[in-house]
Design an enzyme around this catalytic site. Structure first.
Site, PDB file in Angstrom:
ATOM      1  N   LYS B  67      23.223  74.956  92.092  1.00  0.00           N
ATOM      2  CA  LYS B  67      23.542  75.649  90.847  1.00  0.00           C
ATOM      3  C   LYS B  67      22.635  75.072  89.767  1.00  0.00           C
ATOM      4  O   LYS B  67      22.539  73.850  89.621  1.00  0.00           O
ATOM      5  CB  LYS B  67      25.000  75.415  90.491  1.00  0.00           C
ATOM      6  CG  LYS B  67      25.497  76.233  89.316  1.00  0.00           C
ATOM      7  CD  LYS B  67      26.970  75.920  89.105  1.00  0.00           C
ATOM      8  CE  LYS B  67      27.669  76.891  88.213  1.00  0.00           C
ATOM      9  NZ  LYS B  67      29.123  76.640  88.240  1.00  0.00           N
ATOM     10  N   ARG B 110      35.730  80.939  89.889  1.00  0.00           N
ATOM     11  CA  ARG B 110      36.110  79.782  90.699  1.00  0.00           C
ATOM     12  C   ARG B 110      36.864  78.752  89.878  1.00  0.00           C
ATOM     13  O   ARG B 110      37.729  78.044  90.395  1.00  0.00           O
ATOM     14  CB  ARG B 110      34.927  79.201  91.464  1.00  0.00           C
ATOM     15  CG  ARG B 110      33.926  78.399  90.661  1.00  0.00           C
ATOM     16  CD  ARG B 110      34.184  76.905  90.788  1.00  0.00           C
ATOM     17  NE  ARG B 110      33.050  76.144  90.333  1.00  0.00           N
ATOM     18  CZ  ARG B 110      33.075  75.343  89.269  1.00  0.00           C
ATOM     19  NH1 ARG B 110      34.163  75.203  88.538  1.00  0.00           N
ATOM     20  NH2 ARG B 110      32.003  74.662  88.933  1.00  0.00           N
ATOM     21  N   GLN B 138      36.534  81.176  79.869  1.00  0.00           N
ATOM     22  CA  GLN B 138      37.212  80.615  81.039  1.00  0.00           C
ATOM     23  C   GLN B 138      38.681  81.043  81.107  1.00  0.00           C
ATOM     24  O   GLN B 138      39.258  81.157  82.195  1.00  0.00           O
ATOM     25  CB  GLN B 138      37.121  79.082  81.054  1.00  0.00           C
ATOM     26  CG  GLN B 138      35.695  78.538  81.113  1.00  0.00           C
ATOM     27  CD  GLN B 138      34.881  79.091  82.274  1.00  0.00           C
ATOM     28  OE1 GLN B 138      35.409  79.379  83.355  1.00  0.00           O
ATOM     29  NE2 GLN B 138      33.589  79.278  82.050  1.00  0.00           N
ATOM     30  N   ASP B 167      40.798  89.596  71.370  1.00  0.00           N
ATOM     31  CA  ASP B 167      39.813  90.091  72.342  1.00  0.00           C
ATOM     32  C   ASP B 167      40.278  89.833  73.777  1.00  0.00           C
ATOM     33  O   ASP B 167      40.166  90.694  74.649  1.00  0.00           O
ATOM     34  CB  ASP B 167      38.453  89.394  72.143  1.00  0.00           C
ATOM     35  CG  ASP B 167      37.757  89.856  70.874  1.00  0.00           C
ATOM     36  OD1 ASP B 167      38.213  90.854  70.274  1.00  0.00           O
ATOM     37  OD2 ASP B 167      36.763  89.208  70.480  1.00  0.00           O
ATOM     38  N   GLY B 225      39.831  72.330  80.106  1.00  0.00           N
ATOM     39  CA  GLY B 225      38.815  72.230  79.052  1.00  0.00           C
ATOM     40  C   GLY B 225      38.292  70.813  78.933  1.00  0.00           C
ATOM     41  O   GLY B 225      38.564  69.946  79.775  1.00  0.00           O
ATOM     42  N   LYS B 231      36.254  63.414  75.400  1.00  0.00           N
ATOM     43  CA  LYS B 231      37.053  64.478  74.793  1.00  0.00           C
ATOM     44  C   LYS B 231      38.462  64.475  75.388  1.00  0.00           C
ATOM     45  O   LYS B 231      38.632  64.528  76.596  1.00  0.00           O
ATOM     46  CB  LYS B 231      36.388  65.838  75.058  1.00  0.00           C
ATOM     47  CG  LYS B 231      35.091  66.030  74.283  1.00  0.00           C
ATOM     48  CD  LYS B 231      34.543  67.438  74.452  1.00  0.00           C
ATOM     49  CE  LYS B 231      33.423  67.705  73.461  1.00  0.00           C
ATOM     50  NZ  LYS B 231      32.951  69.106  73.545  1.00  0.00           N
ATOM     51  N   SER B 300      41.325  69.652  85.922  1.00  0.00           N
ATOM     52  CA  SER B 300      40.155  70.042  86.713  1.00  0.00           C
ATOM     53  C   SER B 300      38.883  69.943  85.891  1.00  0.00           C
ATOM     54  O   SER B 300      38.813  70.409  84.762  1.00  0.00           O
ATOM     55  CB  SER B 300      40.340  71.486  87.198  1.00  0.00           C
ATOM     56  OG  SER B 300      39.104  72.036  87.578  1.00  0.00           O
TER      57      SER B 300
END
Lengths: 323, 323
Positions: B67, B110, B138, B167, B225, B231, B300
């Site tokens: 990737k 995914r 996401q 949206d 996230g 973070k 994740s």
């Protein structure tokens, strides 16, 4: 994402352009930063199959690219090439991935072009005779490149299995229908060596395939085969007869050029004797050929940023009309 | 080389199939070797722009892939996405490069599917209410995935700028014209948290955006996230209330999951408290949810081999008709 096939590369990208690009790339590498991270090796299966991921970034042209090359020794039984490669080109102002370029022809052309650039600066101006040892796919690119920079009259081809030499002869003759010179297949490798003004050694030999004692004064040698530190394609005599030994990059040569690494390790020759990198000659920091008699040798193992520069040029050839 | 666009991925590859593939990939990761070399980072320019090369090889399905993701923070001014990614898929019997797949939709699907798999095993069977904190691209994948594994009746959306929530609501409603449930935009993040049977936290926040004290008994949380060690998207109270904290891979979590890394470094919580990797639950080595009251959390950060498995599945969907 523009997809560019092998056929399109061959149709759109001339050896003349490729030599210009490779020369420019060497120039860029001298005057500005080029980023070449370590390549990643992914081993697959027990027979030595592996895939290489080789990214590089050339800020001055605003492109990065990754060459993905799978090297699968077991492929012969499926009649599939042993090496299969493709390049993803990304524009580096916004990171857009702009092209996927089949990279076999590109590799053949740019490997040829390295020798073209070396030959332009290091062979005698009046060189007329080219001898090619090893007649695989890369040798075709070598001949195209050298035909571009010197007026050849005679090409000698040597290959262990003669049919490959005959195939290469036919391919070259078809490419130059108007050429007045001729191509001769020889059975004795040292006969080919002894006749060369320019010698290309392009084999996958583990041990030297010809003897340096047959190299005549004034010969320029491009050694591009055996790019593994344990493979020695030319002998120490060849190396010692050369007044100038040039490499594409010193880092690459120390890692992969068995013809230099093995004699250096045995104490028969030393990397201290390297005259320069090819880029130094391209920009004029070092002289190329200085006398008609000197023997010169350029050992090339390839370098990733050339792929990025050539890939960008191929991509742009679809949008920009060139002379 | 087959070229597969974003549109073709979305058309040919369902979330249902993606969840199956991700679950299978986790299963494979438990029972056989998967090769994930270190990713290569190529820095470009002064504003943090960089490109990641992430290869991985899944022997059992006979594919490797890389990737290539460019992350260019300055892209907003050109109205170009900040992250642009593409995948080159190679068949690993012969090394042929078989496909180049645009990878934004694939990544969204995914990433959703990871939460789909986690939710399937860890949320209450009778979960009806989903709250989503952060309504970027996401989150759409998160909703598609969770709709696949639970019969939702209500979705609450919270986003700092309300238009993005509106949206996302429209996009989801269009995707499920026959769905009898409804979607409500909320202005108070903690209201959304307090109503959730399933909570998705999908922001790029540096510091916690909601308070763990509002999480009710029985909630399952998917935190996807803020995938950087500096973070912290959810607070320590959230972490401490969870009886089971699960990660996609421990290695990835220790490197990138700031919600865990920061409390671990501060001594407020420890990685020793991790219950398991998600794969352990998928194969049944560890139990998923065991009581209606427990609070469970899955953090994740993504893992490369899922891209290879999903890319292979997308490629094969063009040749193999599935149920």
């Amino acid at each position: 994402m523009k997809i560019i096939s092998e056929e399109e590369v061959l149709k759109n990208y001339s050896m003349k352009q490729c030599i210009e690009d490779v020369e420019r790339a060497f120039m860029l590498s001298k005057r500005s930063e080029i980023v070449v991270p370590f390549r990643t090796i992914l081993h697959q299966g027990d027979d030595g199959a592996h895939t290489l991921y080789m990214p590089s970034y050339v800020p001055e042209i605003n492109y990065s690219a990754v060459k993905i090359a799978s090297i699968f020794p077991g492929n012969e039984k499926y009649y599939i090439p042993r090496i299969q490669s493709t390049i993803v080109l990304s524009e580096s102002k916004t990171g857009q991935h702009v092209a996927n370029i089949a990279a076999s022809a590109l590799t053949m052309l740019r490997t040829g072009a390295i020798s073209g650039v070396a030959t332009k600066h290091m062979a005698r101006e009046d060189a007329k005779t080219l001898s090619v040892i090893g007649c695989g796919v890369q040798s075709y690119g070598q001949i195209l490149a050298i035909m571009e920079v010197r007026e050849l009259e005679k090409i000698y081809l040597y290959n262990r299995t003669k049919n490959k030499a005959l195939d290469l002869k036919e391919k070259v003759m078809n490419h130059y229908p108007d050429w007045s010179g001729d191509i001769q297949i020889v059975d004795d490798v040292n006969e080919a060596v002894s006749k060369a003004d320019i010698l290309v050694s392009s084999t996958s030999a583990n041990t030297p395939v010809f003897s340096g004692k047959y190299i005549k004064a004034g010969t320029h040698i491009n050694a591009i085969g055996s790019c593994e530190p344990i493979k020695q394609e030319y002998d120490v005599e060849t190396l010692k007869k050369a007044s100038k030994v040039v490499v594409d990059t010193l880092e690459g040569a120390k890692g992969e050029a068995g013809g230099l690494v093995i004699p250096d390790e045995k104490g028969e020759w030393s990397f201290e004797n390297i005259y320069s990198e090819l880029a130094d000659i391209v920009v004029g920091e070092k002289a190329g050929r200085e006398t008609d008699e000197e023997i010169t040798l350029m050992d090339s193992v390839g370098v990733g940023f050339l792929d990025t520069v050539c890939a960008a040029s191929i991509y742009e050839s679809f949008f920009i009309k060139r002379h």
